[in-house]
Design an enzyme around this catalytic site. Structure first.
Site, short mmCIF file in Angstrom:
data_model
loop_
_atom_site.label_atom_id
_atom_site.label_comp_id
_atom_site.label_asym_id
_atom_site.label_seq_id
_atom_site.Cartn_x
_atom_site.Cartn_y
_atom_site.Cartn_z
N ARG A 8 -11.01 -0.64 2.13
CA ARG A 8 -12.78 -0.65 2.19
C ARG A 8 -13.05 -0.77 0.86
O ARG A 8 -14.16 -1.35 0.52
CB ARG A 8 -13.16 0.66 2.84
CG ARG A 8 -12.80 1.97 2.22
CD ARG A 8 -13.03 3.13 3.26
NE ARG A 8 -11.89 3.13 4.24
CZ ARG A 8 -11.77 4.15 5.06
NH1 ARG A 8 -12.86 4.90 5.19
NH2 ARG A 8 -10.68 3.66 5.81
N ASP A 68 0.71 -1.18 -0.04
CA ASP A 68 -0.08 0.05 0.05
C ASP A 68 0.90 1.24 0.03
O ASP A 68 1.27 1.54 1.16
CB ASP A 68 -0.92 -0.03 1.12
CG ASP A 68 -1.77 1.06 1.54
OD1 ASP A 68 -1.98 1.75 0.15
OD2 ASP A 68 -2.67 1.45 2.15
N ASP A 85 0.31 -5.01 4.44
CA ASP A 85 -1.19 -4.53 4.32
C ASP A 85 -1.81 -5.67 3.71
O ASP A 85 -3.18 -5.62 3.59
CB ASP A 85 -1.35 -3.27 3.41
CG ASP A 85 -2.34 -2.38 3.76
OD1 ASP A 85 -2.91 -2.55 4.89
OD2 ASP A 85 -2.62 -1.62 2.91
N GLU A 103 -8.06 2.55 0.39
CA GLU A 103 -8.30 1.57 -0.71
C GLU A 103 -8.95 0.18 -0.05
O GLU A 103 -9.41 -0.50 -0.87
CB GLU A 103 -7.04 1.22 -1.29
CG GLU A 103 -5.93 0.40 -0.91
CD GLU A 103 -5.38 0.73 0.55
OE1 GLU A 103 -5.68 1.68 0.80
OE2 GLU A 103 -4.89 -0.05 1.34
N LYS A 145 1.73 7.84 0.30
CA LYS A 145 1.96 8.37 1.58
C LYS A 145 3.68 8.67 1.69
O LYS A 145 4.37 8.64 0.89
CB LYS A 145 2.27 6.59 2.29
CG LYS A 145 0.73 6.21 2.54
CD LYS A 145 0.79 4.71 3.05
CE LYS A 145 -0.32 3.97 3.33
NZ LYS A 145 -1.00 4.52 4.34
N ASP A 194 -5.92 6.27 -0.72
CA ASP A 194 -5.27 5.73 0.22
C ASP A 194 -6.34 5.07 1.08
O ASP A 194 -5.86 4.13 1.91
CB ASP A 194 -4.43 6.57 1.14
CG ASP A 194 -3.43 5.94 2.10
OD1 ASP A 194 -3.10 4.64 1.74
OD2 ASP A 194 -2.74 6.40 2.73
N1 BES Z 1 -3.09 0.21 5.16
C1 BES Z 1 -3.46 1.63 5.72
C2 BES Z 1 -3.71 1.59 7.20
C3 BES Z 1 -2.52 1.51 8.01
C4 BES Z 1 -2.07 2.58 8.46
C5 BES Z 1 -2.38 0.09 8.41
C6 BES Z 1 -0.70 2.25 9.28
C7 BES Z 1 -1.37 -0.05 9.28
C8 BES Z 1 -0.48 0.80 9.46
C9 BES Z 1 -4.91 1.91 5.00
O1 BES Z 1 -5.02 1.64 3.56
C10 BES Z 1 -5.01 3.52 4.87
O2 BES Z 1 -3.98 3.93 4.37
N2 BES Z 1 -5.76 4.15 5.68
C11 BES Z 1 -5.91 5.43 5.73
C12 BES Z 1 -7.25 5.79 5.49
C13 BES Z 1 -7.60 7.43 5.43
C14 BES Z 1 -7.17 7.87 4.10
C15 BES Z 1 -9.12 7.51 5.53
C16 BES Z 1 -5.16 5.94 6.91
O3 BES Z 1 -5.34 5.11 8.02
O4 BES Z 1 -4.51 7.10 7.02
ZN ZN Z 2 -3.90 -0.03 2.98
MN MN Z 3 -4.05 2.83 2.34
#
Ligand code: BES
Ligand code: ZN
Ligand code: MN
Length: 504
Positions: free
Chosen positions: A358, A277, A295, A356, A284, A354
């Site tokens: 869901r 991811d 991920d 993604e 990111k 990001d």
């Molecule tokens: N895979 C990430 C969540 C994540 C972050 C897992 C850090 C493990 C460690 C997920 O896909 C993500 O990026 N989520 C975003 C959502 C936001 C854009 C609503 C997040 O948590 O920032």
């Molecule tokens: Zn993710």
């Molecule tokens: Mn993400």
């Protein structure tokens, strides 16, 4: 590691290292056949001296290695404290076994012996204790060294054989049951851990699919892998919108464990399989970005659950679904603001590429309904917000069925993969309303990040009983824990399998 169970006495054991457990006040044991009395007399009163000197009193944080070759056939004894008898709980056995074995491994032991602890409170079953011992051992000693060159590997220390000592023949059958379950569960957990730790250039969607086929072949269960073309045919527009930016072809993996004499329930387990991811166009930052290989932990855990359920021959149909893809930016990637049509027909505005997880889960959850499941369980490293809320001690649990959540709380305590509920009140739904589509994939005001992930997913399960587990904070650990080495934890395999074992 080869594990065998045997009836025997600690004081007679011929071995490199024997691990013996003691509760506090063990020296007050009056019975003449207790391990304390026998060992102490063989050691010329050494244990009593250690207690008197307060060097080892069986406290929960005490460990002491003694060289015993002058007195016993065992060269070394590792005394491990278990604390107060009344405070005993099952996870303690995993932890203390894990700790003890790492200790004897690090001093170069290749064959170790563990004696069944004495005076464990009656309410704990022998099978559970032995399952815990084996889990503690196998999980603590896990190492991912497939990508280390042979020369470096030679330096590694390894326990090759582990013998578990049982006092009485009477408990043998029960203990053996526990050992078998412990071996099957921990090998499923370690299989998942390996897939998760393996970097994204190896652990691709195609690789996950191959692994799924391999497991299916070994355990004789059904496995179907849908290619990009078939995924398109199913109109999984949300899943495909994530895959669009990458050159790795996406895979939709379906595992079906359907035993002949099954209860009339089907449980579908869905796992997020983002093999890397990057955030997509909403890239990111580079700090810790390498960790985003984990991920796909949800997906790897689904494979682990299927492997565990099949090898334990559980009497339930369990279907595993894994939408697997990378999330990368490129000229063909989805852009913020794009609207996609999901498998369910709902349109989704992708405001943040990001968010993604869901998106791919939305299509998998909608697909899951075709199995008419008694329950859908999804697990995913879904939100950073879940890490903020619960850290690394609890899985964020959300769902639409209190009974199901109660089952998870119970299994959480049994496995010590604990869950904590976050609410999915309908008032939150306001925040994912879109101006141009049915819903959008992020919230309006930045709050309740973990919950909004759950609120989004809820839209795709209809009225089917469903649980969502956010494992973002628990799937990975940056520090060694007692039986969880640094890296991928495999959290969820034991929890979900326990729920399936408890199923009525
Ligand atoms: N895979 C990430 C969540 C994540 C972050 C897992 C850090 C493990 C460690 C997920 O896909 C993500 O990026 N989520 C975003 C959502 C936001 C854009 C609503 C997040 O948590 O920032
Ligand atoms: Zn993710
Ligand atoms: Mn993400």
């Amino acid at each position: 590691m080869k594990i065998s169970l045997k009836v025997g006495k600690v004081e007679n054991e011929v071995a490199e290292a024997v691990i013996v457990f003691f509760f506090e006040k063990f020296h007050e044991d009056k019975g003449p056949d207790g391990v304390y009395k026998k060992l102490d007399s063989a050691l010329g009163g050494m244990l009593k001296d250690l207690v008197n000197n307060k060097e080892f009193e069986g406290k929960g944080d005490q460990v002491l290695l003694i060289h015993t070759s002058k007195f016993l056939k065992a060269k070394k004894l590792l005394l491990v404290g278990l604390g107060k008898q009344d405070d005993f709980y099952l996870d303690l056995i995993r932890r203390r076994v894990g700790n003890g074995l790492k200790r004897v491994r690090d001093i170069g032991t290749s064959k170790a012996v563990i004696a069944m602890p004495e005076r464990i409170p009656q309410k704990f079953k022998t099978a559970d204790i032995f399952q815990g011992i084996v889990e503690g051992a196998e999980l603590a000693l896990f190492k991912f060294d497939k990508l280390v060159s042979e020369k470096e590997k030679e330096k590694e220390k390894e326990i090759k054989e582990l013998t578990l000592l049982l006092e009485s023949r009477q408990d043998f059958k029960e203990a053996q049951k526990g050992v078998d379950a412990g071996e099957k569960l921990s090998s499923a957990v370690n299989m998942s851990r390996e897939l998760i730790i393996k970097p994204a250039n190896f652990s691709t969607p195609t690789f996950l699919a191959e692994k799924a086929r391999e497991i299916a072949k070994a355990l004789r269960l059904k496995c179907k892998v849908l290619s990009e073309r078939e995924i398109k045919k199913l109109r999984m527009g949300a899943f495909l919108s994530v895959a669009k930016g990458s050159k790795e072809p996406p895979k939709f993996i379906i595992m079906d464990y359907h035993p002949r004499r099954a209860k009339p329930h089907t449980i579908v387990v869905v796992g997020k399989g983002i093999t890397f991811d990057s955030g997509g166009i909403c890239l990111k930052p580079s700090k810790d970005l390498y960790k985003m290989k984990y991920d796909m932990a949800g997906g790897a855990v689904v494979l682990g659950v299927i492997q565990a359920a099949a090898s334990l021959k559980l009497p339930l149909r369990v279907v595993g679904l894994i939408p697997a893809t990378e999330n990368l930016p490129s000229g063909s990637a989805t852009k913020p603001g794009d609207v996609v049509i999901s498998h369910s027909g709902k349109s989704i505005e992708v405001q943040n590429t990001d968010a993604e997880g869901r998106l791919i889960l939305a299509d998998a959850l909608a697909f899951a309904k075709r199995f008419k499941p008694a329950a859908i369980i999804d697990l995913a490293t879904l939100t950073g917000a879940c890490i903020v809320a619960l850290g690394d001690q609890a899985i964020g649990m959300m769902g639409n069925d209190q009974k199901l959540m109660e089952m998870f709380r119970e299994a959480g305590m049994q496995t010590f993969e604990r869950v904590w509920e976050l609410p999915l009140w309908k008032e939150y739904e306001e925040q994912i309303k879109s101006d141009v589509a049915d819903i959008k994939n992020i919230g309006s005001n930045g709050g309740a990040g973990a919950i909004l992930g759950g609120i989004f997913l809820k839209k795709f399960v209809g009225d089917c009983p469903w649980i969502h587990l956010d494992i973002a904070g628990t799937a990975w650990t940056d520090r060694d824990k007692d039986y969880i080495p640094k890296g991928a934890t495999g959290v969820g395999v034991r929890l979900i399998t326990q729920v399936l074992r408890n199923w009525k």
